[in-house]
Design an enzyme around this catalytic site. Structure first.
Site, PDB file in Angstrom:
ATOM      1  N   HIS A  31      11.204 -11.634  50.164  1.00  0.00           N
ATOM      2  CA  HIS A  31      10.905 -10.202  50.238  1.00  0.00           C
ATOM      3  C   HIS A  31      10.321  -9.673  48.931  1.00  0.00           C
ATOM      4  O   HIS A  31       9.323  -8.943  48.937  1.00  0.00           O
ATOM      5  CB  HIS A  31      12.135  -9.369  50.615  1.00  0.00           C
ATOM      6  N   ASP A  77      -0.554 -20.897  21.141  1.00  0.00           N
ATOM      7  CA  ASP A  77      -0.420 -19.721  20.275  1.00  0.00           C
ATOM      8  C   ASP A  77       1.000 -19.615  19.758  1.00  0.00           C
ATOM      9  O   ASP A  77       1.907 -20.262  20.271  1.00  0.00           O
ATOM     10  CB  ASP A  77      -0.770 -18.448  21.057  1.00  0.00           C
ATOM     11  N   GLY A 112       2.527 -11.928  23.726  1.00  0.00           N
ATOM     12  CA  GLY A 112       3.456 -11.336  22.765  1.00  0.00           C
ATOM     13  C   GLY A 112       3.897  -9.929  23.104  1.00  0.00           C
ATOM     14  O   GLY A 112       4.369  -9.203  22.227  1.00  0.00           O
ATOM     15  N   CYS A 125      12.119  -8.609  56.351  1.00  0.00           N
ATOM     16  CA  CYS A 125      12.351  -7.236  56.807  1.00  0.00           C
ATOM     17  C   CYS A 125      12.167  -7.106  58.322  1.00  0.00           C
ATOM     18  O   CYS A 125      12.773  -6.250  58.957  1.00  0.00           O
ATOM     19  CB  CYS A 125      11.425  -6.278  56.069  1.00  0.00           C
ATOM     20  N   GLN A 129      -2.903 -12.047  20.030  1.00  0.00           N
ATOM     21  CA  GLN A 129      -1.562 -11.693  19.533  1.00  0.00           C
ATOM     22  C   GLN A 129      -1.691 -10.451  18.637  1.00  0.00           C
ATOM     23  O   GLN A 129      -2.542  -9.625  18.892  1.00  0.00           O
ATOM     24  CB  GLN A 129      -0.942 -12.896  18.805  1.00  0.00           C
ATOM     25  N   ASP A 185       0.886 -22.125  31.311  1.00  0.00           N
ATOM     26  CA  ASP A 185       0.976 -21.519  29.977  1.00  0.00           C
ATOM     27  C   ASP A 185       0.852 -22.631  28.942  1.00  0.00           C
ATOM     28  O   ASP A 185       0.828 -23.810  29.273  1.00  0.00           O
ATOM     29  CB  ASP A 185       2.276 -20.729  29.832  1.00  0.00           C
ATOM     30  N   SER A 186       0.774 -22.266  27.686  1.00  0.00           N
ATOM     31  CA  SER A 186       0.515 -23.268  26.644  1.00  0.00           C
ATOM     32  C   SER A 186       1.769 -24.010  26.224  1.00  0.00           C
ATOM     33  O   SER A 186       1.697 -24.982  25.499  1.00  0.00           O
ATOM     34  CB  SER A 186      -0.070 -22.582  25.413  1.00  0.00           C
ATOM     35  N   GLY A 187       2.924 -23.552  26.657  1.00  0.00           N
ATOM     36  CA  GLY A 187       4.177 -24.101  26.163  1.00  0.00           C
ATOM     37  C   GLY A 187       4.690 -23.323  24.964  1.00  0.00           C
ATOM     38  O   GLY A 187       5.860 -23.426  24.604  1.00  0.00           O
ATOM     39  N   GLY A 188       3.822 -22.536  24.353  1.00  0.00           N
ATOM     40  CA  GLY A 188       4.193 -21.806  23.138  1.00  0.00           C
ATOM     41  C   GLY A 188       5.353 -20.855  23.354  1.00  0.00           C
ATOM     42  O   GLY A 188       6.340 -20.903  22.617  1.00  0.00           O
ATOM     43  N   PHE A 189       5.263 -20.036  24.405  1.00  0.00           N
ATOM     44  CA  PHE A 189       6.316 -19.037  24.590  1.00  0.00           C
ATOM     45  C   PHE A 189       7.675 -19.692  24.810  1.00  0.00           C
ATOM     46  O   PHE A 189       8.676 -19.288  24.230  1.00  0.00           O
ATOM     47  CB  PHE A 189       5.988 -18.093  25.754  1.00  0.00           C
ATOM     48  N   CYS A 221       8.121  -2.472  54.842  1.00  0.00           N
ATOM     49  CA  CYS A 221       7.639  -3.805  54.447  1.00  0.00           C
ATOM     50  C   CYS A 221       7.326  -4.639  55.686  1.00  0.00           C
ATOM     51  O   CYS A 221       8.086  -4.643  56.650  1.00  0.00           O
ATOM     52  CB  CYS A 221       8.687  -4.509  53.587  1.00  0.00           C
ATOM     53  N   CYS A 239       7.107  -7.955  55.694  1.00  0.00           N
ATOM     54  CA  CYS A 239       7.461  -9.371  55.493  1.00  0.00           C
ATOM     55  C   CYS A 239       8.414  -9.840  56.580  1.00  0.00           C
ATOM     56  O   CYS A 239       9.036  -9.055  57.287  1.00  0.00           O
ATOM     57  CB  CYS A 239       8.032  -9.599  54.095  1.00  0.00           C
ATOM     58  N   ASP A 249       1.585 -12.124  35.356  1.00  0.00           N
ATOM     59  CA  ASP A 249       2.631 -12.995  35.901  1.00  0.00           C
ATOM     60  C   ASP A 249       3.965 -12.463  35.409  1.00  0.00           C
ATOM     61  O   ASP A 249       4.027 -11.820  34.360  1.00  0.00           O
ATOM     62  CB  ASP A 249       2.491 -14.440  35.394  1.00  0.00           C
TER      63      ASP A 249
HETATM   64 ZN   LIG Z   1      10.218  -7.320  53.109  1.00  0.00          ZN
END
Ligand SMILES: [Zn+2]
Length: 395
Positions: A346, A145, A227, A320, A200, A91-95, A315, A317, A277
């Site tokens: 998980h 931004d 935003g 599980c 934005q 990320d830009s660091g802005g947030f 699931c 994974c 994300d």
């Molecule tokens: Zn799982």
């Protein structure tokens, strides 16, 4: 050309395809787990690979403060530093800087802020944020931004949007002049990073449209929508996403920043989003809150104390497959580190599996049917909460 995006299948507004970066290709739509300080908390990189993580998000602000951009650059860039030979986005660091509300001062030139680590003073401008991201060397980097606070009045939002546009132009100019300075430039056949612009415009449809149109005029290889998910009611999020996406080019990836729940990310794909994300799966996991095919589970609940069944019978994974709910509850109640590790594995598996099914459904032209199986997320009672923090009140 370092970056290429190909759409392979479509269903209504949803798209499935892939993009190519100097550290590998990524199938879209994609969910990017957050590795704030070049680490997905509690999960080693080989496990991320087993889970099928394609691309990670790292936070520029955190890596800039520690271990520092120069250190990461000397060590060959963030992929080499964290032993992750796959794509990374910063990320830009802005947030993060704007989240430090009483520790910052914004001017046209940039943002003065104080480190949350030691109180020391720092300055991010579009140029210095680009320099930091070039030094870190992620495959995809973001224009600097201003993330407009919510709520904000029209005039304030408009002025902020205008500044973000000027900052986008400055970001791009600096990037074009310095992109060959990325640490792996020579070793990756003179390929370099890809810079995305950020739309934005707060919660105003006309400003979202204008921001999208004017950011597109600056011509980036991809566009983020920023935003959002900052505390607004969810129907407003969908409306703003729609008002931005309609004015973004069809043949460039669209990245919706900082969202969402498993139900919501599926609906954002239906709106035409390609990348997302969120800290939600990892942060919720550390608080014992787990996403399953049968709904959300708080593993600390006493009703799991003698439950020999798997966390999520549907699931695949390795958590599980191996452990019982009773054991996971015991680990959590005992404050064992392993609880955080297993819960995170998980939750990430659940998100990545959801996105895998989404891609498959679009490719088979079965996405409309797939989507109908998800509860309309704006009807969820917790939907007004910010996912940047968490939708779970107890976190
Ligand atoms: Zn799982």
């Amino acid at each position: 050309m370092s970056f290429r995006f190909e759409i392979e299948a479509r269903e209504d507004k949803a798209r499935s395809g892939r993009f190519f970066t100097p550290h590998g290709e990524v199938q879209t739509p994609v969910f990017m787990p957050v590795g704030t300080v070049a680490s997905v908390k509690g999960v080693p990189q080989d496990v991320l690979e087993e889970l099928g993580v394609q691309i990670l998000l790292n936070n520029t602000y955190h890596l800039y403060l520690r271990p520092g951009v120069e250190m990461v650059r000397k060590l060959g860039g963030v992929q080499k530093f964290m032993a992750w030979d796959h794509p990374i986005l910063t990320d830009s660091g802005g947030f993060q800087v704007f989240s430090l509300s009483d520790l910052r001062k914004v001017t046209e030139e940039g943002v003065m802020f104080r480190s949350h680590l030691d109180g020391s003073s720092h300055f991010f401008s579009p140029e210095s944020a680009m320099a930091a991201q070039i030094g870190l060397g992620a495959d995809i980097i973001m224009a600097f931004d201003e993330c407009t606070e919510h709520p904000a009045e029209y005039a304030r939002t408009q002025a902020s949007m205008e500044m973000t546009l000027r900052w986008a132009a400055r970001s791009k100019k600096y990037f074009e002049e310095h992109k060959h300075e990325v640490p792996w430039f020579a070793e990756r056949n003179r390929e370099t990073q890809t810079l995305f612009g950020i739309v934005q415009g707060g919660m105003f449809p006309d400003l979202r449209r204008e921001s999208a149109q004017r950011t597109v005029e600056l011509d980036f290889p991809g566009y983020a929508i920023g935003g959002l998910s900052v505390g607004e009611p969810r129907p407003m999020t969908y409306e703003m996403v729609d008002n931005a996406i309609r004015f973004l080019p069809d043949d460039k990836p669209r990245y919706l920043m900082g969202v969402g729940t498993p139900e919501e990310i599926v609906h954002y794909v239906a709106q035409g989003v390609d990348m997302m994300d969120c800290v939600l799966p990892t942060r919720a996991a550390r608080h014992g809150l787990l996403f399953t095919s049968e709904g959300r589970i708080s593993i600390k609940n006493v009703r799991f104390a003698a439950d020999e069944g798997p966390l999520d019978p549907a699931c695949g994974c390795k958590v599980c497959a191996r452990y019982s709910r009773a054991y996971l509850r015991h680990l959590y109640a005992s404050n064992e580190l392993l609880a955080q590790v297993l819960n995170t594995v998980h939750n990430l598996a659940y998100y990545l599996d959801t996105m895998r099914k989404v891609r498959q459904a679009i490719q088979l032209r079965e996405f409309a049917r797939f989507l109908s199986g998800f509860r309309p997320p704006h009807l969820a009672p917790e939907s007004a909460h910010s996912q940047r923090g968490s939708e779970f009140p107890e976190i």
